[in-house]
Write a protein that holds these residues in place. Sequence first.
Motif, PDB file in Angstrom:
ATOM      1  N   GLN A 137      41.847  42.447  32.106  1.00 46.25           N
ATOM      2  CA  GLN A 137      41.392  41.409  33.029  1.00 46.25           C
ATOM      3  C   GLN A 137      40.327  41.943  33.976  1.00 46.25           C
ATOM      4  O   GLN A 137      39.347  41.258  34.265  1.00 46.25           O
ATOM      5  CB  GLN A 137      42.566  40.849  33.826  1.00 46.25           C
ATOM      6  N   GLN A 174      37.111  42.246  32.100  1.00 48.56           N
ATOM      7  CA  GLN A 174      36.544  40.918  31.859  1.00 48.56           C
ATOM      8  C   GLN A 174      35.897  40.361  33.131  1.00 48.56           C
ATOM      9  O   GLN A 174      34.793  39.814  33.088  1.00 48.56           O
ATOM     10  CB  GLN A 174      37.638  39.971  31.374  1.00 48.56           C
ATOM     11  N   ARG A 175      36.568  40.517  34.271  1.00 48.59           N
ATOM     12  CA  ARG A 175      35.984  40.048  35.535  1.00 48.59           C
ATOM     13  C   ARG A 175      34.700  40.813  35.862  1.00 48.59           C
ATOM     14  O   ARG A 175      33.731  40.230  36.361  1.00 48.59           O
ATOM     15  CB  ARG A 175      36.998  40.202  36.670  1.00 48.59           C
ATOM     16  N   TYR A 176      34.669  42.091  35.568  1.00 49.91           N
ATOM     17  CA  TYR A 176      33.470  42.903  35.805  1.00 49.91           C
ATOM     18  C   TYR A 176      32.309  42.369  34.959  1.00 49.91           C
ATOM     19  O   TYR A 176      31.203  42.185  35.467  1.00 49.91           O
ATOM     20  CB  TYR A 176      33.763  44.361  35.469  1.00 49.91           C
ATOM     21  N   GLU A 182      31.984  39.373  33.653  1.00 51.49           N
ATOM     22  CA  GLU A 182      31.607  38.044  34.138  1.00 51.49           C
ATOM     23  C   GLU A 182      30.748  38.144  35.397  1.00 51.49           C
ATOM     24  O   GLU A 182      29.800  37.377  35.575  1.00 51.49           O
ATOM     25  CB  GLU A 182      32.849  37.200  34.394  1.00 51.49           C
TER      26      GLU A 182
END
Length: 180
Positions: A69, A72-74, A76
């Motif tokens: 997660q 993925q946030r990085y 995005e």
Amino acid sequence: MENEELQEEIKEQAQEPVCEKKEEKTEKKKCGKKAEELAKALEEAEENKRKWYAVTAEYENYRRRTQNQAAQRYNEGRNDVLSALFPIGDNLERALTSITDENTKQGVDMVLKAYKKVLEGEGVEEINPVGEPFNADVAEAIMAMPADEGEESGVVKQVYVKGYKKGDKILRYAQVIVTQ
């Protein structure tokens, strides 16, 4: 491994009669109680071991999930920053077409090339669907114009605003003019 060997030895001892002397009834009761307590302690140890394995596996799954997660946030966040740069590139291209001074034009062209190199380094590709059938997955039709002779309808005639993608993810849809 030592723990397993120790448990096997304890189990064997639990199965053997604890008291070999048959002296008194009270002595037999004490021996029976010790064997029961030992068996109970073994069951409890085995249950605690299963719980420990379950908690350890759950923690590993949680760690992997949060790690994925975070990655993925990085990604995005990086994509959001790249998307914020797209209007700058659009403006540089517009400026390049309207500049008459050759030195200024050369300078803006150098900046535009550096901008494109940054996008390329991030794995961002331009979406240029000119001449292809309109595909709503990569473009957004903002206008329709009549098809010229020999042209099919539903084909992208012109790109009004460039689209960009990174891998399979669309960062900005191309705004296009489609034949009718």
